[in-house]
Every structure is written in structure tokens, then in C-alpha cells.
Write a protein that holds these residues in place. Sequence first.
Motif, PDB file in Angstrom:
ATOM      1  N   THR A 194       0.834  -1.198   0.000  1.00  0.00           N
ATOM      2  CA  THR A 194       0.000   0.000   0.000  1.00  0.00           C
ATOM      3  C   THR A 194       0.865   1.243   0.000  1.00  0.00           C
ATOM      4  O   THR A 194       1.825   1.349   0.763  1.00  0.00           O
ATOM      5  N   TYR A 195       0.481   2.178  -0.867  1.00  0.00           N
ATOM      6  CA  TYR A 195       1.163   3.469  -0.924  1.00  0.00           C
ATOM      7  C   TYR A 195       0.086   4.533  -1.007  1.00  0.00           C
ATOM      8  O   TYR A 195      -0.573   4.670  -2.029  1.00  0.00           O
ATOM      9  N   GLY A 196      -0.103   5.239   0.081  1.00  0.00           N
ATOM     10  CA  GLY A 196      -1.204   6.184   0.131  1.00  0.00           C
ATOM     11  C   GLY A 196      -2.521   5.441   0.016  1.00  0.00           C
ATOM     12  O   GLY A 196      -2.793   4.510   0.775  1.00  0.00           O
ATOM     13  N   ALA A 197      -3.321   5.861  -0.940  1.00  0.00           N
ATOM     14  CA  ALA A 197      -4.631   5.246  -1.127  1.00  0.00           C
ATOM     15  C   ALA A 197      -4.612   4.112  -2.141  1.00  0.00           C
ATOM     16  O   ALA A 197      -5.651   3.520  -2.432  1.00  0.00           O
ATOM     17  N   VAL A 198      -3.449   3.776  -2.637  1.00  0.00           N
ATOM     18  CA  VAL A 198      -3.334   2.756  -3.684  1.00  0.00           C
ATOM     19  C   VAL A 198      -2.852   1.449  -3.070  1.00  0.00           C
ATOM     20  O   VAL A 198      -1.874   1.433  -2.320  1.00  0.00           O
TER      21      VAL A 198
END
Length: 115
Positions: A98-102
Motif C-alpha cells: 500500500t502506498y497512500g490510497a493505492v
Amino acid sequence: QVQLVESGGGLVQAGGSLRLSCAASGRICSALTMGWYRQAPGNSRELVAAATSSGMINYAESVKGRFTISRDFVKNTVYLQMNNLKPEDPAVYYCNGTYGAVAYWGQGTQVTVSS
């Protein structure tokens, strides 16, 4: 784009151990929060363990003391060492980044525990 490839699932007797691996590729791998989720038939997908890029780790209560998540930032790989496997642990285990909202997902690897 991030790709996650899991390996290490299989069949093990209750009380035994397995180690899952998830190799990540992509430009932002080291910044990802990496985790393992699992989904058993008829159940929703649940978090097993997660490790942030800064080293914070959390576990589901059901696996604390038995499972260990670790990261190799050089190899861009996250591991899940599973000890003392129990009859309630069988599921498809998914690697997550997960990276931020992705969120990125691996294809899943089956873990089966025989009694």
C-alpha cells in the motif's frame, strides 16, 4: 506500477511451520507498507500482519506470538514466518503493498494445515 509475486505456500501438519515470501518490483517498493492478508472460503479477507517502511509492525491477535513479518529492503521482499500452524490458519494468503490510497495485491498462495 508495482508487482507482487508470492511463494512458499503449501501443506503442513498442525504445529508445523511455513515461510511465505513476496517479491516486489517497481519504483516505490521501499516506500510501501507491506502486509499479508488471508481469505478462507466463505470469509472476508483479513489482515494477518503488516510492516510499514519505517519499521512499524502490527499483527492480528490470532497470530501474535506465532507469525513474524519481516522485510528485506535490499531484495524488496517481505516474508511471513508462520510457526505453530493451527487448523484455523488455512486460507489463501495474499501479499499486499500500500502506498497512500493505492493498494497492490499478489496472486495469492494457498496454505493448508492437516490435523
